[in-house]
Design a protein around this motif. Structure first.
Motif, PDB file in Angstrom:
ATOM      1  N   GLY A 255       0.821  -1.209   0.000  1.00 41.98           N
ATOM      2  CA  GLY A 255       0.000   0.000   0.000  1.00 41.98           C
ATOM      3  C   GLY A 255       0.854   1.257   0.000  1.00 41.98           C
ATOM      4  O   GLY A 255       0.574   2.217  -0.733  1.00 41.98           O
TER       5      GLY A 255
ATOM      6  N   THR B 109      -9.440  -0.670  -0.034  1.00 46.28           N
ATOM      7  CA  THR B 109     -10.070  -1.920  -0.471  1.00 46.28           C
ATOM      8  C   THR B 109      -9.126  -3.116  -0.403  1.00 46.28           C
ATOM      9  O   THR B 109      -9.584  -4.252  -0.352  1.00 46.28           O
ATOM     10  CB  THR B 109     -10.576  -1.803  -1.918  1.00 46.28           C
TER      11      THR B 109
ATOM     12  N   LEU C 278      -3.604  -2.139  -7.510  1.00 49.91           N
ATOM     13  CA  LEU C 278      -3.854  -1.050  -8.456  1.00 49.91           C
ATOM     14  C   LEU C 278      -3.327  -1.388  -9.841  1.00 49.91           C
ATOM     15  O   LEU C 278      -3.680  -0.729 -10.813  1.00 49.91           O
ATOM     16  CB  LEU C 278      -3.215   0.245  -7.937  1.00 49.91           C
TER      17      LEU C 278
ATOM     18  N   LYS D  27      -7.279  -3.952  -2.835  1.00 47.59           N
ATOM     19  CA  LYS D  27      -7.155  -4.482  -4.205  1.00 47.59           C
ATOM     20  C   LYS D  27      -5.922  -3.897  -4.885  1.00 47.59           C
ATOM     21  O   LYS D  27      -5.603  -2.722  -4.723  1.00 47.59           O
ATOM     22  CB  LYS D  27      -8.395  -4.136  -5.020  1.00 47.59           C
TER      23      LYS D  27
ATOM     24  N   ASP E  26      -4.556  -0.556  -3.240  1.00 48.40           N
ATOM     25  CA  ASP E  26      -5.469   0.431  -2.666  1.00 48.40           C
ATOM     26  C   ASP E  26      -5.576   0.162  -1.161  1.00 48.40           C
ATOM     27  O   ASP E  26      -5.950  -0.936  -0.743  1.00 48.40           O
ATOM     28  CB  ASP E  26      -6.846   0.303  -3.325  1.00 48.40           C
ATOM     29  N   THR E  27      -5.249   1.150  -0.354  1.00 51.73           N
ATOM     30  CA  THR E  27      -5.216   0.937   1.092  1.00 51.73           C
ATOM     31  C   THR E  27      -6.609   0.807   1.710  1.00 51.73           C
ATOM     32  O   THR E  27      -6.746   0.278   2.806  1.00 51.73           O
ATOM     33  CB  THR E  27      -4.453   2.068   1.802  1.00 51.73           C
TER      34      THR E  27
END
Length: 149
Positions: free
Chosen positions: A95, A104, A108, A106, A101-102
């Motif tokens: 992250g 979700t 990037l 998910k 993505d911090t």
């Protein structure tokens, strides 16, 4: 009176067992014999004493096994918690690097692309000249995000 209740309950329990020791079988026979002699009563008393001691010993063994299993479960939980903490720390690094993505969690980037880049990093030799530069940049970012402990 309590002795009679214990003996009645124990005889009922022993009768329900699929297999019994010779000692337990004799206990049942003597307990159910209504016309016991003084010698039979003496034997029955000794068998009851031995059976109670066996029950206490069995309970003690079970208590020790429970303590050991509880200790193992606690140790396993600590190991799992430490592992989970390290995995979360690793995800946090992704992250910080802007790769995940911090909110979700998910990636990037395309998952295959991200994994390929990590595979490439894993293959870089320990004495590669880029590693000290990567370490300096990473340490600087970590220092700016959280103060040293």
């Amino acid at each position: 009176m309590d002795k009679d209740i214990w003996l009645t309950d124990r005889v009922a329990y022993l009768k329900g067992l699929r297999s019994r020791t010779d000692q337990q079988a004799l206990l049942i026979l003597l307990a159910e014999n209504a016309s016991r002699t003084a010698q039979d009563n003496k034997k029955l008393s000794a068998l009851v004493k031995a059976e109670k001691a066996g029950v206490r010993a069995s309970k003690a063994r079970q208590d020790v096994a429970n303590l050991i299993n509880a200790e193992k479960r606690t140790e396993a939980k600590l190991v799992r918690n430490a592992r989970t903490h390290e995995l979360c720390e690793s995800a946090g690094l992704l992250g910080l690097a802007g790769l995940v993505d911090t909110l979700t969690g998910k990636p990037l980037l395309d998952r295959g692309e991200l994994l390929g880049a990590l595979l490439g990093l894993a293959k870089v030799a320990e004495d590669d000249q880029r590693r000290p530069e990567w370490k300096r940049a990473g340490d600087a970012l970590l220092a700016s995000v959280k103060p040293a402990k």
